[in-house]
Write an enzyme that holds these catalytic residues in place. Structure first.
Site, PDB file in Angstrom:
ATOM      1  N   GLY A  14       1.334  -1.108   0.074  1.00  0.00           N
ATOM      2  CA  GLY A  14      -0.482   0.073   0.026  1.00  0.00           C
ATOM      3  C   GLY A  14       0.817   1.158  -0.136  1.00  0.00           C
ATOM      4  O   GLY A  14       1.349   1.392   1.204  1.00  0.00           O
ATOM      5  N   LEU A  15       1.822   1.748  -1.367  1.00  0.00           N
ATOM      6  CA  LEU A  15       1.955   2.860  -1.446  1.00  0.00           C
ATOM      7  C   LEU A  15       1.570   4.421  -1.711  1.00  0.00           C
ATOM      8  O   LEU A  15       2.558   5.059  -2.730  1.00  0.00           O
ATOM      9  CB  LEU A  15       2.869   2.086  -2.337  1.00  0.00           C
ATOM     10  CG  LEU A  15       4.166   1.038  -2.017  1.00  0.00           C
ATOM     11  CD1 LEU A  15       5.110   0.154  -3.271  1.00  0.00           C
ATOM     12  CD2 LEU A  15       5.104   1.126  -0.371  1.00  0.00           C
TER      13      LEU A  15
ATOM     14  N   SER B 276       0.251   8.823  14.022  1.00  0.00           N
ATOM     15  CA  SER B 276      -0.123   9.965  13.577  1.00  0.00           C
ATOM     16  C   SER B 276       1.186  10.791  12.888  1.00  0.00           C
ATOM     17  O   SER B 276       2.117  10.534  13.173  1.00  0.00           O
ATOM     18  CB  SER B 276      -0.936  10.335  14.572  1.00  0.00           C
ATOM     19  OG  SER B 276      -0.956  11.744  14.349  1.00  0.00           O
TER      20      SER B 276
ATOM     21  N   GLU C 213      -7.368  15.928  18.237  1.00  0.00           N
ATOM     22  CA  GLU C 213      -7.215  16.574  17.483  1.00  0.00           C
ATOM     23  C   GLU C 213      -8.446  17.442  16.699  1.00  0.00           C
ATOM     24  O   GLU C 213      -8.046  18.548  16.899  1.00  0.00           O
ATOM     25  CB  GLU C 213      -6.328  15.674  16.312  1.00  0.00           C
ATOM     26  CG  GLU C 213      -6.239  16.639  14.902  1.00  0.00           C
ATOM     27  CD  GLU C 213      -5.632  15.467  13.944  1.00  0.00           C
ATOM     28  OE1 GLU C 213      -4.423  14.608  13.720  1.00  0.00           O
ATOM     29  OE2 GLU C 213      -6.529  14.993  13.131  1.00  0.00           O
ATOM     30  N   TYR C 214      -9.445  17.212  16.727  1.00  0.00           N
ATOM     31  CA  TYR C 214     -10.503  17.838  16.219  1.00  0.00           C
ATOM     32  C   TYR C 214     -10.755  18.694  17.153  1.00  0.00           C
ATOM     33  O   TYR C 214     -11.554  19.995  17.005  1.00  0.00           O
ATOM     34  CB  TYR C 214     -12.041  16.949  16.420  1.00  0.00           C
ATOM     35  CG  TYR C 214     -12.353  16.198  14.321  1.00  0.00           C
ATOM     36  CD1 TYR C 214     -11.299  15.344  14.620  1.00  0.00           C
ATOM     37  CD2 TYR C 214     -13.251  16.366  14.390  1.00  0.00           C
ATOM     38  CE1 TYR C 214     -11.565  14.925  13.226  1.00  0.00           C
ATOM     39  CE2 TYR C 214     -13.630  15.142  13.494  1.00  0.00           C
ATOM     40  CZ  TYR C 214     -12.497  14.279  12.875  1.00  0.00           C
ATOM     41  OH  TYR C 214     -12.850  13.754  11.815  1.00  0.00           O
TER      42      TYR C 214
ATOM     43  N   ASN D 201      -6.103   4.385   9.883  1.00  0.00           N
ATOM     44  CA  ASN D 201      -7.335   4.453  10.983  1.00  0.00           C
ATOM     45  C   ASN D 201      -8.256   3.542  10.824  1.00  0.00           C
ATOM     46  O   ASN D 201      -9.099   4.026  10.940  1.00  0.00           O
ATOM     47  CB  ASN D 201      -7.371   6.106  10.266  1.00  0.00           C
ATOM     48  CG  ASN D 201      -6.315   7.420  11.138  1.00  0.00           C
ATOM     49  OD1 ASN D 201      -5.689   7.252  11.953  1.00  0.00           O
ATOM     50  ND2 ASN D 201      -6.155   8.352  10.429  1.00  0.00           N
TER      51      ASN D 201
ATOM     52  N   LYS E  55      -5.366   5.785  19.354  1.00  0.00           N
ATOM     53  CA  LYS E  55      -4.945   6.011  18.381  1.00  0.00           C
ATOM     54  C   LYS E  55      -6.843   7.422  17.343  1.00  0.00           C
ATOM     55  O   LYS E  55      -6.356   8.637  17.240  1.00  0.00           O
ATOM     56  CB  LYS E  55      -4.833   5.848  16.499  1.00  0.00           C
ATOM     57  CG  LYS E  55      -4.491   6.944  15.589  1.00  0.00           C
ATOM     58  CD  LYS E  55      -4.030   8.157  15.285  1.00  0.00           C
ATOM     59  CE  LYS E  55      -3.270   8.693  14.241  1.00  0.00           C
ATOM     60  NZ  LYS E  55      -4.316   9.320  13.296  1.00  0.00           N
TER      61      LYS E  55
ATOM     62  N   HIS F 264      -6.949   9.811  19.887  1.00  0.00           N
ATOM     63  CA  HIS F 264      -6.078  11.201  19.307  1.00  0.00           C
ATOM     64  C   HIS F 264      -6.558  11.384  18.220  1.00  0.00           C
ATOM     65  O   HIS F 264      -6.754  13.179  18.704  1.00  0.00           O
ATOM     66  CB  HIS F 264      -4.614  10.146  19.321  1.00  0.00           C
ATOM     67  CG  HIS F 264      -3.884  11.382  18.256  1.00  0.00           C
ATOM     68  ND1 HIS F 264      -3.869  11.806  16.760  1.00  0.00           N
ATOM     69  CD2 HIS F 264      -2.630  11.977  18.202  1.00  0.00           C
ATOM     70  CE1 HIS F 264      -2.763  12.645  16.657  1.00  0.00           C
ATOM     71  NE2 HIS F 264      -2.121  12.710  17.064  1.00  0.00           N
ATOM     72  N   ASN F 265      -7.246  11.514  17.668  1.00  0.00           N
ATOM     73  CA  ASN F 265      -7.945  12.219  16.774  1.00  0.00           C
ATOM     74  C   ASN F 265      -9.195  12.750  16.986  1.00  0.00           C
ATOM     75  O   ASN F 265      -9.417  14.105  16.969  1.00  0.00           O
ATOM     76  CB  ASN F 265      -8.542  11.429  15.027  1.00  0.00           C
ATOM     77  CG  ASN F 265      -7.282  10.852  14.545  1.00  0.00           C
ATOM     78  OD1 ASN F 265      -5.100  10.823  14.972  1.00  0.00           O
ATOM     79  ND2 ASN F 265      -7.528  10.212  12.876  1.00  0.00           N
TER      80      ASN F 265
ATOM     81  N   MET G 107       1.337   8.122   2.740  1.00  0.00           N
ATOM     82  CA  MET G 107       1.233   7.704   4.114  1.00  0.00           C
ATOM     83  C   MET G 107       1.973   6.555   4.213  1.00  0.00           C
ATOM     84  O   MET G 107       3.816   6.417   4.823  1.00  0.00           O
ATOM     85  CB  MET G 107       0.216   7.669   5.090  1.00  0.00           C
ATOM     86  CG  MET G 107      -0.452   8.912   5.511  1.00  0.00           C
ATOM     87  SD  MET G 107       0.192   9.464   6.837  1.00  0.00           S
ATOM     88  CE  MET G 107       0.692   8.524   7.960  1.00  0.00           C
TER      89      MET G 107
HETATM   90  C1  6PG Z   1      -2.886  11.792  12.078  1.00  0.00           C
HETATM   91  C2  6PG Z   1      -3.688  12.927  12.112  1.00  0.00           C
HETATM   92  C3  6PG Z   1      -4.254  11.862  10.581  1.00  0.00           C
HETATM   93  C4  6PG Z   1      -4.888  12.329   9.354  1.00  0.00           C
HETATM   94  C5  6PG Z   1      -7.479  12.190   9.776  1.00  0.00           C
HETATM   95  C6  6PG Z   1      -7.699  13.705   9.518  1.00  0.00           C
HETATM   96  O1  6PG Z   1      -2.607  11.486  13.796  1.00  0.00           O
HETATM   97  O2  6PG Z   1      -1.546  11.890  11.379  1.00  0.00           O
HETATM   98  O3  6PG Z   1      -5.157  12.547  12.428  1.00  0.00           O
HETATM   99  O4  6PG Z   1      -4.968  10.452  10.451  1.00  0.00           O
HETATM  100  O5  6PG Z   1      -4.589  13.221   9.164  1.00  0.00           O
HETATM  101  O6  6PG Z   1      -7.388  11.254   9.315  1.00  0.00           O
HETATM  102  O7  6PG Z   1      -9.246  13.489  10.106  1.00  0.00           O
HETATM  103  P1  6PG Z   1     -10.426  14.177   9.049  1.00  0.00           P
HETATM  104  O8  6PG Z   1     -10.544  13.871   7.408  1.00  0.00           O
HETATM  105  O9  6PG Z   1     -11.315  12.920   9.719  1.00  0.00           O
HETATM  106  O10 6PG Z   1     -10.371  15.336   9.791  1.00  0.00           O
END
Ligand code: 6PG
Length: 483
Positions: free
Chosen positions: A9-10, A133, A194-195, A107, A187, A190-191, A13
């Site tokens: 899966g290249l 991440s 992030e939101y 993810n 994870k 974590h996201n 990321m």
């Molecule tokens: C990370 C980010 C990564 C990605 C998100 C964005 O930790 O590197 O969270 O996983 O940018 O999936 O998520 P959304 O598209 O839901 O904003």
């Protein structure tokens, strides 16, 4: 010579992760459904790998790819979450030998990870859900890595992942989070955080601009200054960069030419769904997720704009700009503390529910570098858990309690000003309400219990004695003890 690890899966990321692994001196087997991605990678970066004592071993077929990896094999799968991941796993499994390790580094939803882990375990294979991440740049130069799955799998995989992860004070931002789907669960949270972080930053920007009267470039300067203090973080620094960017085509601030409808791939939504199941109030993350949804409802927004005045109340709100900027900083910090406290609560609850022994301090430790929410203040969270591993809430630990106490007046002023100015601050306001809810002596939940008992005989407990009670609301109002 066999490869030490493989990656299929290249896309961006996967490609960057493969380069990172090769740059750490590994022979890495690489495969992609569309072969050109694999050959492009080797053409472009085979030399770079060699300079670092590593190499790519490219294969066109999945059979050759699997055969080129030393046993027990460790194979990273970097494809889209959901069906594409299942499809690759289904293709891989018949080619593997007992003891091989399949790693999903995308993810994935943690319940999918658990299902896949159980299915592969029955076949004598290890399955590892691994949260990575840091985006493209992190994947290449050092991400934060949250590894789930068995201890046994970590013994094989851990050393390579720790080597390619970011490092803070000599400690790799990678750890074995716990068994099963623990890595993907963490994870996910974590996201979610992030939101919340991004929503709080966005609300701060809106306030500084609409109420504070600062243009994006000036707001960028404010963020740059904030990045020198407690708020120092990747996202704050990036906000300054984004806000000072001018659109080449129009000469406008870049932020003004971007459509104001925030998208989401799903991890924030999953976090909120899981929190509802666990009964953990992650109000900051939930509001951040809903705020993205609201922004995307363009038709409703248009309809509302047509009916309600769009002239800004902000113009009529008088503020002392310098004091206001400082208030917003304090409100941002206090709200951020709440969002992280809530996120850590959710990890604790998820660990408990699923029987994973997750060390919360280690999560703060591996989030200090590499990941999107990396921030100075994660050091403080790490210390808080070191002092008291079974913390009830981060909010009451000395450092954070002081931060909130010092900031609470500013926080109230900002939320009140936002309400008067008609600027939506769902994350600021809900975080403040959460804080007030926690510290309140008596909550109106008592009235809710009374109402539930009245319409549905749902019973209540009393403050003055043990037991469960029901009042005969439709009868003579006597109270019956139910148990
Ligand atoms: C990370 C980010 C990564 C990605 C998100 C964005 O930790 O590197 O969270 O996983 O940018 O999936 O998520 P959304 O598209 O839901 O904003």
């Amino acid at each position: 010579e066999l490869a030490t690890i493989g990656l299929t899966g290249l896309a961006v990321m996967g490609r960057n992760l493969a380069r990172n692994i090769a740059r750490h001196g590994h022979r890495i087997a690489v495969h992609n459904r569309t072969t050109s991605r694999m050959t492009d990678l080797i053409d472009a970066f085979g030399g770079e790998a060699e300079e670092h004592g590593g190499a790519f071993v490219g294969s066109e077929s999945l059979e050759d790819f699997v055969a080129s990896i030393e046993k027990p094999r460790a194979i990273l799968v970097m494809v889209k979450a959901g069906e594409p991941t299942d499809a690759v796993i289904d293709e891989l499994v018949p080619l593997l030998d007992e003891g091989d390790i399949v790693v999903d580094a995308g993810n994935a939803h943690f319940t999918d990870t658990r299902r896949r882990q159980q299915a592969l375990e029955e076949k004598g294979l290890h399955f590892v859900g691994m949260g990575v991440s840091g985006g493209e740049e992190g994947a290449l130069n050092g991400p934060s890595i949250m590894v789930g799955g068995s201890e046994h799998a970590y013994e094989r995989l851990g050393p390579i992942m720790e080597a390619i992860a970011a490092e803070v004070d000599g400690t790799p931002c990678c750890t074995h989070v716990g068994p099963d789907a623990a890595g993907h669960f963490v994870k996910m949270v974590h996201n979610g955080i992030e939101y919340a972080d991004m929503q709080l930053i966005a609300e701060s920007f809106d306030l500084l601009r609409s109420v504070g009267g600062l243009e994006p470039g000036a707001v960028a300067d404010v963020f740059r200054e904030w990045n020198e203090g407690d708020l120092e973080s990747f996202l704050i620094e990036m906000t300054a960069d984004v806000l000072s960017h001018t659109d080449a085509a129009t000469g406008q601030p870049f932020v003004d030419v971007v459509e104001d409808a925030a998208e989401q791939k799903g991890t924030g939504r999953w976090t909120v769904q899981s929190a509802l199941d666990l009964g953990v109030p992650i109000t900051g993350i939930a509001e951040a997720t809903f705020a993205r949804s609201l922004s995307g409802h363009t038709e409703q927004r248009e309809a509302a704009r047509a009916v309600f005045s769009t002239t800004s109340e902000a113009d009529t709100v008088e503020i002392d700009r310098e004091a206001f900027v400082d208030d917003v900083r304090a409100a941002l910090y206090a709200s951020k503390v709440v969002a992280y406290a809530q996120g850590f609560d959710q990890i604790a609850a998820g660990a408990e529910e699923n029987g994973w022994a997750i060390d919360l301090g280690s999560m703060a430790t591996i989030w200090r570098g590499g990941c999107i929410i990396r921030a100075q203040f994660l050091d403080r969270i790490k210390e808080a858990y070191a002092d008291e591993p079974d913390l009830t809430t981060l909010l009451t630990t000395p450092y954070f309690a002081d931060a909130v106490k010092d900031g609470v007046d500013a926080w109230r002023r900002v939320v009140a000003t936002a309400a008067r100015a008609g600027v939506p601050v769902p994350a600021f306001a809900s975080s403040l309400s959460y804080f007030d809810g926690l510290r309140r002596e008596r909550l109106p939940a008592a009235l809710i219990q009374a109402l539930r008992d009245n319409f549905g005989a749902h019973t209540y407990r009393r403050t003055d004695r043990e037991g469960t009670f029901h009042t005969l609301w439709a009868g003579d109002l006597t109270e019956k003890e139910m148990s």
